[in-house]
Design an enzyme around this catalytic site. Structure first.
Site, PDB file in Angstrom:
ATOM      1  N   ILE A 230       0.829  -1.205   0.000  1.00 55.20           N
ATOM      2  CA  ILE A 230       0.000   0.000   0.000  1.00 55.20           C
ATOM      3  C   ILE A 230       0.864   1.256   0.000  1.00 55.20           C
ATOM      4  CG2 ILE A 230      -1.725   1.312   1.311  1.00 55.20           C
ATOM      5  CD1 ILE A 230      -2.815  -1.386   2.307  1.00 55.20           C
TER       6      ILE A 230
ATOM      7  N   ASP B  98      11.352   2.506   6.102  1.00 61.61           N
ATOM      8  CA  ASP B  98      10.947   1.110   6.124  1.00 61.61           C
ATOM      9  C   ASP B  98      12.211   0.274   6.213  1.00 61.61           C
ATOM     10  OD1 ASP B  98      10.196  -1.539   5.536  1.00 61.61           O
ATOM     11  OD2 ASP B  98       8.495  -0.878   4.337  1.00 61.61           O
TER      12      ASP B  98
ATOM     13  N   ASP C 257      -8.502   7.492   9.726  1.00 65.51           N
ATOM     14  CA  ASP C 257      -9.538   6.544   9.328  1.00 65.51           C
ATOM     15  C   ASP C 257      -9.624   5.379  10.306  1.00 65.51           C
ATOM     16  OD1 ASP C 257     -11.520   5.554   7.426  1.00 65.51           O
ATOM     17  OD2 ASP C 257     -10.039   4.016   6.865  1.00 65.51           O
TER      18      ASP C 257
ATOM     19  N   GLU D 109     -12.399   0.796  18.240  1.00 62.23           N
ATOM     20  CA  GLU D 109     -13.410   0.894  17.198  1.00 62.23           C
ATOM     21  C   GLU D 109     -14.565  -0.044  17.521  1.00 62.23           C
ATOM     22  OE1 GLU D 109     -11.786   0.283  13.311  1.00 62.23           O
ATOM     23  OE2 GLU D 109     -10.278   1.854  13.525  1.00 62.23           O
TER      24      GLU D 109
ATOM     25  N   HIS E 241     -13.266   4.106   9.385  1.00 60.29           N
ATOM     26  CA  HIS E 241     -12.546   2.956   8.834  1.00 60.29           C
ATOM     27  C   HIS E 241     -13.049   2.613   7.423  1.00 60.29           C
ATOM     28  CE1 HIS E 241      -9.959  -0.620  10.313  1.00 60.29           C
ATOM     29  NE2 HIS E 241      -9.811  -0.460   9.003  1.00 60.29           N
TER      30      HIS E 241
END
Length: 530
Positions: free
Chosen positions: A155, A174, A259, A264, A282
């Site tokens: 992603i 990363d 998001d 949640e 989300h």
């Protein structure tokens, strides 16, 4: 023979339901059943397969209600709602669809950046309320800004590609991103501190692991560039929400778009109510295309497994045929445990992984074994990795994976697997075998012979072979209430480098590990788990 029976307990497309039926599978489609915990637990024992999204929670208690269940298919990447360890213990394959919603999630992150830069939600509310506050909503251009991407896997790389097209300068942190891969996707690889200092916008695209939890802590937020904007469409808990609210209140952070949240559904949150915060429920994977893609994919994967034994995108098992499984299973466990052992010892970025197969194992389906080894080595950082996605994820990060096969012999053992993890600081290696009882064992660490069975909790110590070490180690563990189950030693030569690898009945705490490292003979102590 009765047809396999599948329960779909969350909302899935009708086309996915039809795939099961076309493949000869009996399917019950109850899209709201997963929300009724008691009713769901009462009926799960009647099914061979379970297809879910995120609403259904597959807990150890639920799994205890069934001896028939063979496979759980999650339409999506995250399996936080499945107790994978409990499923594995019961022999239940857990599948996901790791790449079905990548583009959708990346596009949502880009949309959040634009919304932040131009205050679109706030301006919309104001305008529809009859106000014409043109001077209030002064935005910023994205062109020419520096975008910092934390996590540049599947992603993150798509976000980078879109951002480069929008004329942003992209820097990425990363540990598994190689310089060659960074050049290929048009980003500059940097360390985290450099990203924090340079980025005008930071977007997160990493899984939730012990290493990534609160990666944007209060301390790291303080290191960011004044006026930075934060976007999180990955996982709740990557950012300290309370610290971020304080940074927003002080003006150090100019805005945030989230998001995902620690809790949640998020009905209350420290970020809510701030004028420079944008929140969505989300929605990262919420497009018609993504929902259809993952639904069709999970139906195909589950059907293949139930009808032919083929395994694809499994979290807890490699892609191997039903005929190969009995022979390969213990070697899969060995390869993953050896890789996991070395991965847990490695803090520096990994450049390469070399797996050498000696003896009879060299003639087996080593692709599955190599995937298991890579999975074990990378899982400490990439928690969502599985044995199917592992080779692709390694390639994306420029990690070179080599296989060497030597069928001619394996010293004193019928089969040996040797793994070397080449990290930026130093290489680390270990070897193991499978005894006739089917249990994997480690037989060599750092070229030092040792014989140890794997256990859930273990302690690895590198030390000088000098008198007093064993007694002092036993005293420290005893005083900490840590019971030793097995104790295994190996050394190069008398008085030289030595290794202790022991199984314990409970995890070793950080304070106990630190105390062990105060023993004069000890070079390094590291708890590991399997």
């Amino acid at each position: 023979m009765a047809a396999p029976k599948v329960l779909i307990s969350d909302s899935l497309s009708n086309a996915a339901v039809q795939i099961f039926r076309d493949r000869g599978i009996d399917v019950d489609f109850f899209p709201n059943l997963g929300k009724d915990k008691e009713r769901f637990a009462a009926v799960i024992g009647h099914y061979d397969g379970l297809a879910i999204r995120s609403a259904t929670k597959v807990t150890e208690k639920v799994l205890a209600q069934t001896s028939r269940l063979k496979v759980i298919g999650r339409a999506g990447i995250g399996v936080d709602n499945v107790d994978v360890a409990a499923a594995t213990a019961r022999g239940v394959i857990v599948m996901n669809t790791p790449f079905g919603n990548s583009i959708t999630t990346a596009e949502h992150a880009i949309a959040m950046m634009f919304a932040l830069a131009r205050q679109i939600p706030q301006a919309d509310l104001s305008t529809q309320a009859g106000k014409w506050e043109k001077n209030r909503f002064m935005g910023v251009e994205l062109t020419g800004k520096t975008l910092g991407i934390i996590g540049c896997g599947n992603i993150g790389a798509i976000v980078a590609d879109r951002a480069v097209g929008l004329k942003l300068k992209v820097v990425a942190y990363d540990p598994y991103l190689s310089p060659e891969r960074a050049l290929e996707i048009g980003v500059e690889k940097v360390e985290l501190d450099a990203l924090l200092a340079r980025a005008d916008i930071i977007t997160l695209h990493v899984p939730m692991t012990d290493k990534t939890r609160n990666i944007l802590s209060a301390e790291n937020l303080a290191r960011t560039k004044p006026g930075v904007r934060i976007v999180n469409c990955a996982r709740g808990g990557l950012v300290d929400e309370v610290a971020l609210r304080a940074a927003l209140d002080s003006g150090h952070v100019a805005g945030a778009a989230f998001d995902v949240f620690i809790e949640e559904p998020a009905t209350a949150n420290p970020l809510f109510g701030h004028p420079n915060v944008i929140c969505t429920p989300h929605l990262g994977a919420s497009t018609n295309e993504a929902q259809e893609n993952v639904a069709l994919q999970v139906a195909e994967q589950m059907s293949d497994y139930l009808m032919t034994g083929a395994i694809t995108n499994a979290i807890n098992f490699p892609s191997i045929s039903a005929d190969e499984a009995p022979r390969l299973k213990p070697f899969v466990a060995l390869a993953e445990k050896l890789g996991s052992f070395l991965g847990q010892l490695t803090d520096a970025p990994i450049k390469g992984i070399r797996i050498t197969y000696e003896g009879a194992v060299a003639g087996m389906n080593t692709r599955a074994l190599t995937a298991a080894a890579v999975t074990g080595a990378l899982r400490p950082f990439l928690q969502d990795i599985n044995m199917v996605s592992a080779p692709a994820l390694a390639r994306e990060r420029g990690i070179v994976v080599d296989e060497i096969k030597r069928e001619g012999g394996a010293s004193d053992y019928e089969s040996v697997i040797r793994i070397t993890v080449d990290a930026e600081d130093m290489p680390r290696d270990a070897a193991g075998t499978v005894f006739h009882d089917g249990k994997p064992r480690i037989i060599e660490i750092r070229s030092i012979a040792i014989d140890a069975a794997f256990a859930p909790h273990m302690l690895y110590v590198r030390n000088h072979d000098k008198p007093g070490f064993i007694g002092r180690l036993g005293t420290i563990l005893g005083e900490a209430g840590v019971n030793v189950a097995t104790f295994n030693l190996g050394r190069e030569e008398e008085g030289g480098n030595a290794i202790c690898f022991c199984a314990v009945d409970a995890p070793i705490s950080e304070s106990v590990r630190a105390e062990i490292e105060t023993i004069p003979q000890v070079k390094r102590a590291r708890p590991v788990s399997f």
